[in-house]
Scaffold this active site. Sequence first.
Site, short mmCIF file in Angstrom:
data_model
loop_
_atom_site.label_atom_id
_atom_site.label_comp_id
_atom_site.label_asym_id
_atom_site.label_seq_id
_atom_site.Cartn_x
_atom_site.Cartn_y
_atom_site.Cartn_z
N ASN A 158 0.87 -1.18 0.00
CA ASN A 158 0.00 0.00 0.00
C ASN A 158 0.90 1.23 0.00
OD1 ASN A 158 -1.80 2.03 0.44
ND2 ASN A 158 -2.40 1.38 2.49
N TRP A 159 1.01 1.88 -1.14
CA TRP A 159 1.91 3.03 -1.27
C TRP A 159 1.28 4.34 -0.79
CZ3 TRP A 159 4.67 2.21 -6.69
CH2 TRP A 159 5.65 1.22 -6.53
N LYS A 160 0.01 4.29 -0.41
CA LYS A 160 -0.67 5.49 0.09
C LYS A 160 -0.42 6.67 -0.86
CE LYS A 160 -0.36 3.42 4.59
NZ LYS A 160 -0.51 3.53 6.01
N HIS A 164 -9.86 0.96 3.73
CA HIS A 164 -8.65 1.15 4.54
C HIS A 164 -8.99 2.09 5.71
CE1 HIS A 164 -4.70 2.54 5.80
NE2 HIS A 164 -4.24 1.40 5.30
N GLU A 196 -7.55 4.53 6.93
CA GLU A 196 -7.39 5.96 6.64
C GLU A 196 -8.59 6.50 5.85
OE1 GLU A 196 -3.43 5.60 5.00
OE2 GLU A 196 -2.75 5.02 7.01
N GLU A 236 -6.17 -5.16 9.75
CA GLU A 236 -5.15 -4.18 10.13
C GLU A 236 -5.59 -3.46 11.39
OE1 GLU A 236 -2.69 -2.78 6.53
OE2 GLU A 236 -4.55 -1.67 6.47
N GLY A 255 1.43 2.23 10.73
CA GLY A 255 2.35 3.36 10.67
C GLY A 255 2.92 3.77 12.02
N SER A 273 2.56 -2.22 10.41
CA SER A 273 3.98 -2.26 10.78
C SER A 273 4.65 -3.59 10.48
CB SER A 273 4.17 -1.87 12.25
OG SER A 273 3.72 -0.54 12.45
N GLY A 317 2.60 -1.17 4.34
CA GLY A 317 2.66 0.25 4.01
C GLY A 317 4.11 0.71 3.91
N GLY A 318 4.60 1.33 4.96
CA GLY A 318 5.94 1.95 4.97
C GLY A 318 7.05 1.07 4.40
P1 PGA Z 1 2.24 0.25 7.69
O1 PGA Z 1 0.85 0.49 6.91
O2 PGA Z 1 2.83 -1.02 7.18
O3 PGA Z 1 3.07 1.46 7.36
O4 PGA Z 1 1.89 0.16 9.15
C1 PGA Z 1 -0.01 -0.56 6.64
C2 PGA Z 1 -1.25 -0.06 5.93
O5 PGA Z 1 -1.70 1.06 6.22
O6 PGA Z 1 -1.80 -0.75 5.07
#
Ligand code: PGA
Length: 243
Positions: A7-9, A93, A95, A163, A169, A205, A226-227
């Site tokens: 997930n590159w957001k 998601h 967010e 998640e 994050g 994470s 994500g990150g």
């Molecule tokens: P993260 O994000 O790995 O940076 O915690 C995961 C996500 O939001 O899908």
Amino acid sequence: MKVIAANWKLYKSPQQARDFFKSFREKVKPVSGQEIVFFPSAFALEAVSESLRGSGLKFGAQNAYSKSEGAFTGENSAAIAQEMGASYILLGHSERRALFGESNEQIAAKVALVQSLALTPMLCIGESLQEREAGKTNTVLKEQLRLGLAKAEAQKPLVVAYEPVWAIGTGKVATPEQVAETHTAVAGLLEKFGFKNVAILYGGSVKPDNAAGLIQQKHVGGFLVGGASLEPDSFAKIIEAAG
Ligand code: PGA
């Protein structure tokens, strides 16, 4: 089949995406039993589509509206993403839920449209820290699944990503025990609602050093990262650990 998704957001321009794949495609060749999926921002979809041609790697959009076309200024279309070569759409998601006010009902309409196009919805669910501490984790997940899948068809492809919001994050990963316990609960709920053989990904994470411990847990069918998916090296290491 393990699904490992990035997930590159709201990171990576089209050029940055192309640069990523120059390096990534040298490091990672898809193997059978593994599906690798990228979710770039909408403006980078075309660049990702071109970069992945002939690679066996998959991609999709991070969100799409519940209608394929129409007078919906500013929205994105799953049908257009499909024409660009997408095979997945990430939906619900945390967010999207927390920052953009998406409701379970809106998400349900999106899941239905995505399935009707023969794309695979990747439905995200997860509890907040407050909900976990209040012992409400299973109730929250049950509601998110019950309402989010209200219009879904059990015979059509579906992936669920669990998640925990407090792990996204933050660097705070759920413990392997928490993951095993919660994934078992999610698997039970999916079965109860009539959905079989659904891969349940863990997200929050995930890093190269915790991936191997997490993938061994019961009902963990892959990761949503994500990150750590933004660098070819760290994402390649997670894929290796998940193999
Ligand atoms: P993260 O994000 O790995 O940076 O915690 C995961 C996500 O939001 O899908």
